[in-house]
Design an enzyme around this catalytic site. Sequence first.
Site, PDB file in Angstrom:
ATOM      1  N   GLU A 108       0.679  -1.323  -0.177  1.00 25.24           N
ATOM      2  CA  GLU A 108       0.401  -0.062   0.060  1.00 25.24           C
ATOM      3  C   GLU A 108       0.279   1.049  -0.488  1.00 25.24           C
ATOM      4  O   GLU A 108       1.158   2.692   0.975  1.00 25.24           O
ATOM      5  CB  GLU A 108      -1.069  -0.280   1.276  1.00 25.24           C
ATOM      6  CG  GLU A 108      -1.910  -1.411   0.609  1.00 25.24           C
ATOM      7  CD  GLU A 108      -2.967  -1.248   1.905  1.00 25.24           C
ATOM      8  OE1 GLU A 108      -2.656  -0.095   2.729  1.00 25.24           O
ATOM      9  OE2 GLU A 108      -4.029  -1.917   2.145  1.00 25.24           O
ATOM     10  N   GLU A 147      -6.017  -7.942   0.403  1.00 21.54           N
ATOM     11  CA  GLU A 147      -6.337  -7.787   2.072  1.00 21.54           C
ATOM     12  C   GLU A 147      -7.591  -7.589   1.529  1.00 21.54           C
ATOM     13  O   GLU A 147      -8.141  -7.266   0.330  1.00 21.54           O
ATOM     14  CB  GLU A 147      -5.331  -6.526   2.633  1.00 21.54           C
ATOM     15  CG  GLU A 147      -4.652  -6.877   3.345  1.00 21.54           C
ATOM     16  CD  GLU A 147      -3.927  -5.445   3.652  1.00 21.54           C
ATOM     17  OE1 GLU A 147      -4.319  -4.989   4.296  1.00 21.54           O
ATOM     18  OE2 GLU A 147      -2.569  -5.461   3.744  1.00 21.54           O
TER      19      GLU A 147
HETATM   20  C1  GBH Z   1      -4.747  -2.728   5.248  1.00 21.13           C
HETATM   21  O1  GBH Z   1      -5.135  -0.878   4.875  1.00 21.13           O
HETATM   22  C2  GBH Z   1      -3.379  -2.168   5.949  1.00 21.13           C
HETATM   23  O2  GBH Z   1      -2.295  -2.976   5.087  1.00 21.13           O
HETATM   24  C3  GBH Z   1      -3.718  -3.837   7.432  1.00 21.13           C
HETATM   25  O3  GBH Z   1      -2.290  -2.701   7.907  1.00 21.13           O
HETATM   26  C4  GBH Z   1      -4.451  -2.866   8.367  1.00 21.13           C
HETATM   27  O4  GBH Z   1      -3.980  -3.767   9.141  1.00 21.13           O
HETATM   28  C5  GBH Z   1      -5.275  -3.154   7.857  1.00 21.13           C
HETATM   29  O5  GBH Z   1      -5.499  -2.110   6.004  1.00 21.13           O
HETATM   30  C6  GBH Z   1      -6.855  -2.659   8.345  1.00 21.13           C
HETATM   31  O6  GBH Z   1      -7.430  -1.188   8.467  1.00 21.13           O
HETATM   32  O7  GBH Z   1      -8.314   6.708   8.548  1.00 21.13           O
HETATM   33  O8  GBH Z   1      -9.536   8.268   7.298  1.00 21.13           O
HETATM   34  O9  GBH Z   1      -7.195   8.521   7.343  1.00 21.13           O
HETATM   35  C7  GBH Z   1      -6.203  -0.710   4.618  1.00 21.13           C
HETATM   36  C8  GBH Z   1      -6.232   0.257   3.999  1.00 21.13           C
HETATM   37  C9  GBH Z   1      -5.869   2.644   3.806  1.00 21.13           C
HETATM   38  C10 GBH Z   1      -7.518   1.391   4.995  1.00 21.13           C
HETATM   39  C11 GBH Z   1      -5.732   4.163   5.509  1.00 21.13           C
HETATM   40  C12 GBH Z   1      -7.575   2.818   6.906  1.00 21.13           C
HETATM   41  C13 GBH Z   1      -6.804   5.795   6.687  1.00 21.13           C
HETATM   42  C14 GBH Z   1      -8.382   6.353   6.273  1.00 21.13           C
HETATM   43  N1  GBH Z   1      -5.901   1.751   5.063  1.00 21.13           N
HETATM   44  N2  GBH Z   1      -7.211   4.032   5.482  1.00 21.13           N
HETATM   45  S1  GBH Z   1      -8.219   7.004   7.636  1.00 21.13           S
END
Ligand code: GBH
Length: 590
Positions: free
Chosen positions: A280, A493
Amino acid sequence: MTTQCSLLVSLLFAAGALAQESYTLGNGAAPSGTVVPNATSTSNVTSFTTTMDITVDDLWNLYVGPVEIAEVNTTVEATPVPSADLIPPPPHFYGSQYMGYESSYESELYKANANWSFPKTFWWGVASAAYQVEGAAKDEGRGPTIWDVLTHRVTGYTVANQTGDIADNQYYLYKQDIARIAAIGTPAYSFSIAWSRIFPYGRGPVNEQALAHYEDVIDTCIEYGVEPIVTLYHWDLPLYLQNTYGGWLSEEIVDDFVEYARVVFTRFGSKVSKWATVNEPSVFCGTYPLPAGYFKSSSIPAKQQPFYCGQSVLLAHSRAYRLGKQLMPNSTIFFKNNGGYKIPLTNSTADSMAVQRAWDFGEGLWANPTFLGGDYPASVKNYTSTFLRDFTAAEMRMIDGSSDIFAHDAYTSQFTSAPDIGIAACLANSSDPLFPTCANTTYQYPASLGGWDLGPAADPGSPWLHKATDWVPRFLHYMQDTWKPAGGVAVTEFGFGEPFEQLKTILGDIRSDYRRTMYYHDYMEAILQAMSEGVNVVGTLGWSIVDNLEWAQGYTVKFGMQYVNLTTQERSFKASYFEYVRAFQVYQEK
Ligand code: GBH
């Protein structure tokens, strides 16, 4: 480790004390030689820059401070998984139908959907990442990473300043974790290697103890019939690299990443055939700029930093990919992209333009160079060419085609629309919060359609996540049709943060994770449907093997298909795990 590396540091001393939070790191010209910082009190703030030899212990002591240590800190042998742990929930407990079955009530009508199947070659399993599950923060030579600083020093960066010091202690409990996922019938485990365990400074000396550790993790997987799938980088950047040259902001990282990849590929290439380079990049590049005052600072404007990072990532990933294919011709190598399916909020032209911009600045930033010719989407290039250098023709050839599959962490979907002020006005104002993407997102239908959520919300700590499984078939078609990956699409994922799970105290309630179960049930049906319509989906990895450190949310949001009692470190399968497994029991060709 006794080796030392040199670090160019600017030390800023506040009057009275050397407050460890108060120094900044700079890159001014420095006298060479070893200078020991002297914390004598002065009445004025002064600073100086120097090069000093620094040990891994120094890095910990200066930048992180003490870490918590688990009671169990040697490798534990697996014990047999009690058969009572492996009893699935009763069939109708959730009111759900078996996947594709025509009735959930009359057993004689239980009939799998004849149009659906997973081929034998379909690979699937569960996933984790080093910092989120391992613990053993300082053990066996691990160097600190930016996440050790973020959790220990940057007050409030994580909920209640929770850290990954101990986490699930998987560094010592991996044998049991692997035995458990094997016992429930999981054919693959995807985990990440901590770069700063292999290279405590991120470059330079290699730590053999860490290689031996991961070798045993891999061997244990193989012994249990679980395929190891390895990610090289899941956000845990060696601190030394951040403080030496700004980490991913500098192309200097490319050589270091490729060297790390070389060591790991060389050591494990005969045992591991599926590799993710980076997880990511939108997310970890989006963490730049890092909080001021804790890391080497950068003069790159804040909004440009993620794109400098992106440039380095594309170069590092693609070079590692080329090297990997040379060393392991039969391997599958990819990077993990992420983002939700983007649904136009209305059928206006402005919203469809916003949707395209959202794809471009989200997935396209990585996927267009990798799958469509080596360069950024036009809308991205339009912005980045004002400050980033162009890729050379040779670099574009290296980047183009550098992923064997389209690997996507595809959790959710969101409605996407033009900013209220319009796309043009947003583009004209670089301080608009939506700049440079200039697309808005929401999880609710417009008020004119009732304002409903597009699907059930996950825990409030993960406001970005709603169950949007109805959109998954379209999402899978979109990826295949847009980027045309030769090796197909994998959902590397997917998972759900069950609402308020952290508040539950009764194990039976925790294990009966209704919404997460529905999420997996409906998601697997959606994949089967897309496959029956011709999408080449080749694999899935459920997030996550166990509850873990959910980054900024600490331990307050749970994504595990197994509960972890963080006091005893005991694991328990949740209903969702059985539901995920069942999709393959019913539909995978034997
Ligand atoms: C995954 O990202 C990760 O690879 C993993 O490590 C993590 O534990 C899992 O998701 C569950 O979250 O809070 O509105 O700023 C998933 C994609 C992109 C989701 C960034 C959260 C932040 C949004 N992620 N996003 S915000």
